[in-house]
Write an enzyme that holds these catalytic residues in place. Structure first.
Site, short mmCIF file in Angstrom:
data_model
loop_
_atom_site.label_atom_id
_atom_site.label_comp_id
_atom_site.label_asym_id
_atom_site.label_seq_id
_atom_site.Cartn_x
_atom_site.Cartn_y
_atom_site.Cartn_z
N SER A 93 -10.26 5.78 -11.19
CA SER A 93 -11.17 5.86 -10.05
C SER A 93 -11.80 4.50 -9.83
O SER A 93 -12.13 3.80 -10.80
CB SER A 93 -12.26 6.90 -10.32
N HIS A 107 -13.00 3.22 -1.68
CA HIS A 107 -12.92 4.10 -2.84
C HIS A 107 -11.48 4.59 -2.97
O HIS A 107 -10.80 4.85 -1.98
CB HIS A 107 -13.87 5.29 -2.66
N ASN A 109 -9.02 7.13 -5.87
CA ASN A 109 -8.96 7.93 -7.08
C ASN A 109 -7.60 8.60 -7.15
O ASN A 109 -7.14 9.14 -6.15
CB ASN A 109 -10.09 8.98 -7.09
N VAL A 110 -6.95 8.54 -8.30
CA VAL A 110 -5.77 9.35 -8.56
C VAL A 110 -5.96 9.98 -9.93
O VAL A 110 -6.40 9.33 -10.88
CB VAL A 110 -4.46 8.54 -8.50
N HIS A 157 -4.95 3.20 8.01
CA HIS A 157 -4.32 4.51 8.18
C HIS A 157 -2.80 4.44 8.27
O HIS A 157 -2.11 5.36 7.82
CB HIS A 157 -4.92 5.21 9.40
#
Length: 316
Positions: A93, A107, A109-110, A157
């Site tokens: 994270s 930010h 996170n995996v 994106h």
């Protein structure tokens, strides 16, 4: 097939190394300090913090691998069948708070979760579910700008869309909507930023492909974020823009302390508080009932960028 937890851990440790190296290179002056820690209930982690850099005021990139025998309420509330089962969770994270207000906070996170089968011999009406191992992946990344740039939003994106495209045409719109829905401050009726990808309890592709998708998301973070940093880090800024940045950072703090499930899970499961709260910015301010003046770039952030939009479309 059984999940290969050792392969997940190896990938996550290498991902932490790669991201830290890329951020140090982009900052040019500061270096990460490493803090190894252990958890009395089981497991530990490797937290790395960079502070007072030329580009990044504070950046935290943390790896953790923790386990236990009792899940916290934040986990069992929506998965009650997991109560009382041995579990382990591991992930990377990160949160990056830039110095220049024209560079967005970001930010990523995996993570991976695994719960062992319930103890043998337990009679239960849901035995097929409760007496089998349970696993899933989760994660994603999102962007929180202080000043909006359509070029940056489109790049962010489109990189997110490309990362998950090999795993199905419907995945990006679904994970984008999940991100828009999740990173939302309900008490202010306001999005935290302009979104990205978010998924949880993800196992629908089987272990190998679900892990591959999670690797694709983790690997996409640097190409999604660093070009934006490079484009904006030398943008001239004023003290008024700095104050706006500090004010908007307050929204980040509010979300993480009030709504974020990862923060709740970490604190309720007896995680290391310093590592869990590394996401908080070094400086922040709150102003009572502050409203940007009409027609200003600050007002445009609310009017254009803090609204769900198809940024990845060709006309974004």
């Amino acid at each position: 097939m059984s999940p290969d937890i050792a392969a997940v851990k190896s990938y996550l440790l290498a991902l932490q190394d790669r991201i830290c190296a890329a951020l140090e290179a982009e900052d040019g002056t500061a270096r990460f300090k490493e803090d190894l820690w252990s958890r009395p209930e089981g497991g530990g982690g490797r937290t790395r913090i960079l502070t007072e850099g030329a580009v990044f005021e504070k950046a935290g990139v943390a790896f953790s691998h923790v386990h236990g025998t009792k899940l916290p309420p934040s986990a069992t509330a929506h998965r009650p069948e997991l109560a009382g089962r041995p579990w382990e969770a591991l992930g990377v994270s990160l949160v990056i708070h830039p110095r220049n207000p024209h560079v967005p906070t970001s930010h990523m996170n995996v993570r991976f979760f695994h719960a062992a089968p319930a103890a043998s011999g337990i009679e239960n009406q849901k035995s097929k579910i409760e007496n089998s191992a349970t696993w899933w992946f989760g994660g994603g990344f999102d962007l929180t700008p202080y000043y909006g740039y359509e070029e940056d939003a489109a790049h962010w994106h489109r990189t997110a869309r490309a990362a998950v495209a090999p795993f199905g045409d419907t995945l990006y719109p679904r994970l984008k909507k999940s991100c828009d829905d999740y990173f939302f401050l309900k008490h202010r009726n306001e999005p935290r930023g302009l979104g990205g990808l978010f998924y949880d309890d993800f196992s629908e592709l089987g272990f190998d492909q679900s892990f591959a998708m999670t690797r694709a998301v983790g690997n996409a973070f640097i190409p999604a974020y660093v070009p934006i940093v490079a484009r904006r880090k030398a943008t001239p800024s004023t003290d008024a823009e700095r104050q706006w940045q500090l004010y908007r950072r307050g929204r980040y703090v509010e979300f993480n302390l009030v709504w974020d499930r990862g923060t709740l899970f970490g604190l309720q499961s007896g995680g290391r508080t310093e590592s869990i709260l590394m996401s908080l910015p070094p400086l922040v301010r709150w102003d009572y009932a502050h409203t940007p003046a009409p027609g200003t770039p600050e007002a445009r952030l609310h009017e254009v960028f803090l609204k769900p939009r198809d940024w990845a479309g060709d006309k974004s």
